[in-house]
Design a protein around this motif. Structure first.
Motif, PDB file in Angstrom:
ATOM      1  N   ALA A 123       9.476  -6.799  -7.513  1.00 31.05           N
ATOM      2  CA  ALA A 123      10.076  -6.163  -8.687  1.00 31.05           C
ATOM      3  C   ALA A 123      10.516  -7.184  -9.731  1.00 31.05           C
ATOM      4  N   LEU A 124      10.887  -8.356  -9.289  1.00 32.15           N
ATOM      5  CA  LEU A 124      11.328  -9.407 -10.213  1.00 32.15           C
ATOM      6  C   LEU A 124      10.166 -10.224 -10.765  1.00 32.15           C
ATOM      7  N   GLY A 125       8.954  -9.907 -10.363  1.00 29.74           N
ATOM      8  CA  GLY A 125       7.782 -10.571 -10.922  1.00 29.74           C
ATOM      9  C   GLY A 125       7.390 -11.851 -10.222  1.00 29.74           C
ATOM     10  N   MET A 126       7.925 -12.084  -9.043  1.00 31.05           N
ATOM     11  CA  MET A 126       7.563 -13.291  -8.307  1.00 31.05           C
ATOM     12  C   MET A 126       6.230 -13.074  -7.603  1.00 31.05           C
ATOM     13  N   GLU A 127       5.469 -14.115  -7.478  1.00 34.08           N
ATOM     14  CA  GLU A 127       4.140 -14.023  -6.889  1.00 34.08           C
ATOM     15  C   GLU A 127       4.210 -13.682  -5.397  1.00 34.08           C
ATOM     16  N   PRO A 128       3.534 -12.603  -4.977  1.00 28.45           N
ATOM     17  CA  PRO A 128       3.457 -12.316  -3.542  1.00 28.45           C
ATOM     18  C   PRO A 128       2.432 -13.235  -2.886  1.00 28.45           C
ATOM     19  N   LYS A 129       2.524 -13.337  -1.574  1.00 28.99           N
ATOM     20  CA  LYS A 129       1.510 -14.096  -0.849  1.00 28.99           C
ATOM     21  C   LYS A 129       0.163 -13.399  -1.006  1.00 28.99           C
ATOM     22  N   ALA A 130      -0.889 -14.178  -1.032  1.00 30.04           N
ATOM     23  CA  ALA A 130      -2.234 -13.595  -1.110  1.00 30.04           C
ATOM     24  C   ALA A 130      -2.495 -12.779   0.159  1.00 30.04           C
ATOM     25  N   ARG A 131      -3.179 -11.661   0.006  1.00 36.32           N
ATOM     26  CA  ARG A 131      -3.513 -10.841   1.168  1.00 36.32           C
ATOM     27  C   ARG A 131      -4.584 -11.531   1.982  1.00 36.32           C
ATOM     28  N   SER A 132      -4.472 -11.372   3.288  1.00 35.23           N
ATOM     29  CA  SER A 132      -5.467 -11.954   4.186  1.00 35.23           C
ATOM     30  C   SER A 132      -6.777 -11.182   4.050  1.00 35.23           C
ATOM     31  N   ALA A 133      -7.853 -11.792   4.513  1.00 35.42           N
ATOM     32  CA  ALA A 133      -9.159 -11.129   4.484  1.00 35.42           C
ATOM     33  C   ALA A 133      -9.103  -9.839   5.304  1.00 35.42           C
ATOM     34  N   ARG A 134      -8.401  -9.857   6.412  1.00 43.61           N
ATOM     35  CA  ARG A 134      -8.271  -8.676   7.268  1.00 43.61           C
ATOM     36  C   ARG A 134      -7.545  -7.553   6.517  1.00 43.61           C
ATOM     37  N   MET A 135      -6.448  -7.891   5.819  1.00 42.49           N
ATOM     38  CA  MET A 135      -5.701  -6.870   5.086  1.00 42.49           C
ATOM     39  C   MET A 135      -6.535  -6.317   3.934  1.00 42.49           C
ATOM     40  N   ARG A 136      -7.272  -7.166   3.253  1.00 47.50           N
ATOM     41  CA  ARG A 136      -8.140  -6.679   2.173  1.00 47.50           C
ATOM     42  C   ARG A 136      -9.179  -5.711   2.728  1.00 47.50           C
ATOM     43  N   GLN A 137      -9.710  -6.008   3.916  1.00 43.56           N
ATOM     44  CA  GLN A 137     -10.695  -5.144   4.548  1.00 43.56           C
ATOM     45  C   GLN A 137     -10.070  -3.796   4.931  1.00 43.56           C
ATOM     46  N   VAL A 138      -8.875  -3.818   5.471  1.00 46.29           N
ATOM     47  CA  VAL A 138      -8.181  -2.586   5.851  1.00 46.29           C
ATOM     48  C   VAL A 138      -7.940  -1.714   4.621  1.00 46.29           C
ATOM     49  N   LEU A 139      -7.486  -2.320   3.527  1.00 47.29           N
ATOM     50  CA  LEU A 139      -7.228  -1.558   2.301  1.00 47.29           C
ATOM     51  C   LEU A 139      -8.509  -0.971   1.717  1.00 47.29           C
ATOM     52  N   GLU A 140      -9.570  -1.737   1.722  1.00 45.81           N
ATOM     53  CA  GLU A 140     -10.846  -1.237   1.205  1.00 45.81           C
ATOM     54  C   GLU A 140     -11.376  -0.100   2.074  1.00 45.81           C
ATOM     55  N   ASP A 141     -11.229  -0.238   3.402  1.00 48.95           N
ATOM     56  CA  ASP A 141     -11.644   0.811   4.325  1.00 48.95           C
ATOM     57  C   ASP A 141     -10.856   2.092   4.052  1.00 48.95           C
ATOM     58  N   GLY A 142      -9.560   1.956   3.789  1.00 46.73           N
ATOM     59  CA  GLY A 142      -8.729   3.111   3.480  1.00 46.73           C
ATOM     60  C   GLY A 142      -9.188   3.825   2.222  1.00 46.73           C
ATOM     61  N   LYS A 143      -9.577   3.058   1.200  1.00 52.28           N
ATOM     62  CA  LYS A 143     -10.074   3.660  -0.048  1.00 52.28           C
ATOM     63  C   LYS A 143     -11.356   4.451   0.203  1.00 52.28           C
ATOM     64  N   LEU A 144     -12.251   3.878   1.010  1.00 48.59           N
ATOM     65  CA  LEU A 144     -13.501   4.570   1.313  1.00 48.59           C
ATOM     66  C   LEU A 144     -13.250   5.877   2.069  1.00 48.59           C
ATOM     67  N   HIS A 145     -12.355   5.824   3.068  1.00 48.50           N
ATOM     68  CA  HIS A 145     -12.031   7.036   3.817  1.00 48.50           C
ATOM     69  C   HIS A 145     -11.385   8.087   2.917  1.00 48.50           C
ATOM     70  N   GLU A 146     -10.507   7.653   2.032  1.00 49.67           N
ATOM     71  CA  GLU A 146      -9.854   8.592   1.123  1.00 49.67           C
ATOM     72  C   GLU A 146     -10.894   9.319   0.279  1.00 49.67           C
TER      73      GLU A 146
END
Length: 143
Positions: A33-56
């Motif tokens: 919320a304060l605009g600080m940089e979050p850690k980059a998402r891992s390759a595994r997390m990016r894959q999980v999120l993309e899989d979720g979008k496809l299922h949706e």
């Protein structure tokens, strides 16, 4: 309640907590919320999120053949506390409107959901509660 003025941001979510993150670590939410940089998402997390979008998208396509679905990815927001998010949609069943939020669960998590209810998933419960509050005048409480 007076909130501190946050710096101008280019990301529309900066300065807000994300509804989908509402049950997560308060420190990470505050940094975001304060605009600080979050850690980059891992390759595994990016894959999980993309899989979720496809299922949706697949689920929306199937449901749309039988039910009317509107307000896809509609933004909700609150000024206090500063929260933003996007609902998956609103679905009409028997001339009543309900919040539609799609989650991809493995077999074990699905069994847990069926036996213990949404309370077994506090992150999802928090997100759904925030979405439902923003839509209280538009959707039903229960199916």
């Amino acid at each position: 309640m007076n909130l501190p003025e946050l710096p101008s941001q280019t990301d529309p979510y900066q300065g807000y907590w994300r509804a989908s993150e509402s049950g997560r670590c308060i420190r990470a939410q505050t940094y975001w919320a304060l605009g600080m940089e979050p850690k980059a998402r891992s390759a595994r997390m990016r894959q999980v999120l993309e899989d979720g979008k496809l299922h949706e998208e697949q689920i929306i396509e199937m449901l749309s053949k039988v039910y009317r679905i509107s307000n896809r990815q509609r933004e909700i927001s609150y000024p206090v506390p500063p929260v933003k998010g996007h609902i998956d949609g609103i679905i009409e069943l028997d001339n009543k409107k309900f919040l539609l939020e799609i989650k991809g669960l493995n077999a074990g998590a699905f069994a847990e959901l069926m036996s213990q209810g949404i309370e077994a998933f506090p992150l999802y419960q928090s997100q759904l509660s925030l979405y439902h509050l923003s839509l209280a005048d538009e959707v039903e409480d229960e199916a």
